[in-house]
Design an enzyme around this catalytic site. Structure first.
Site: not given
Ligand code: PEP
Length: 251
Positions: A12-13, A172, A232-233
């Site tokens: 989720w960063k 990303g 990620g995203g």
């Protein structure tokens, strides 16, 4: 070839707060708790770990952190140790390219973290990957070989390791590596493991990460050396993340 259970891990960063993180994980649970034959991991920010651990309690979704300090305790203001995380998480991402880039983490430091993490009974998800200039110069294989060897210096606990090949140019950007490129580099990661500890080379999971989505994941996961994805995203969208889990379970 040995069966390796696929892994879908969400990074989720620095996104979500406690409230929105709980909402997200509840949506993911609704959509994917019952999906079998795949290891599901979410890695929220540190501040949300306790609340999300509570939400995940008794479920099939595991919890990971995004970083950890290599020391077990001491005068390291603002840092988080494995001692604090033990019992809360099962996995931790180490050596993510964003930490290598923005926090100046070296492979030596990543190697120290890998040892501390596995000694604490937590599985390190160790990230490696080349940037665009290295890719363009044709030196990606050589770079990742060296980076992975250096990041595993002194590592012994081979049963407790997941590797993620994440080309920086694909993170990303919406431009994932082709399945051919990803397979080639995953095979290189496995070759490094073979050189370091031949007996485990067939069982260590190697993930691909970099702009994975439900449109490209199936093609990536059918590659012989790719055992899952670090996402990620797409991990911030419950439906999309659950679609990845569903595809991995039936691949
Ligand atoms: C990542 O940061 O680990 C990652 C793979 O990000 P994204 O899926 O957004 O490319």
């Amino acid at each position: 070839m040995k069966y390796r259970k696929p892994v879908i891990a969400g990074n989720w960063k620095m996104n979500t707060d406690i409230e929105s993180g709980i909402k997200l994980v509840k949506e993911i649970l609704d959509l994917s708790d019952s999906i079998a034959n795949v290891e599901k991991i979410v890695c929220p920010p540190f501040v949300s770990l306790t609340s999300i651990a509570r939400a995940l309690n008794g479920s099939s979704i595991q919890l990971g952190a995004q970083n950890v300090n290599a020391n077990e305790n001491g005068s390291f203001t603002g840092e988080i140790s494995t001692t604090m995380l033990c019992g809360l998480i099962s996995h931790v991402i180490i050596g993510h390219s964003e930490r290598r880039m923005f926090n100046g983490e070296s492979s030596n430091q990543v190697a120290a973290k890998a040892i501390t993490v596995s000694n604490a009974g937590i599985v390190p998800i160790l990230c490696v990957g080349e940037d665009l200039s290295i890719r363009k110069s044709g030196k990606a294989a050589n770079f990742v070989t060296k980076q992975l060897k250096a990041s595993l210096k002194g590592f012994l606990n081979w049963e407790s390791l997941i590797i993620a090949y994440e080309p920086i140019w694909a993170i990303g950007t919406g431009e994932a590596a082709t399945s051919g490129q990803a397979q080639e580099m995953a095979a290189i990661c496995r070759k490094v493991i073979y050189q370091l500890s031949p007996d485990v080379a067939d069982s260590v999971r190697v993930l691909y990460g970099g702009s994975v989505n439900s449109g490209n994941v199936a093609e990536l996961l059918i590659q012989p050396d790719i055992d899952g994805a670090l996402v990620g995203g797409a991990s911030l969208k419950a439906k999309e993340f659950s679609n990845l889990i569903r595809i991995a379970s039936s691949n």
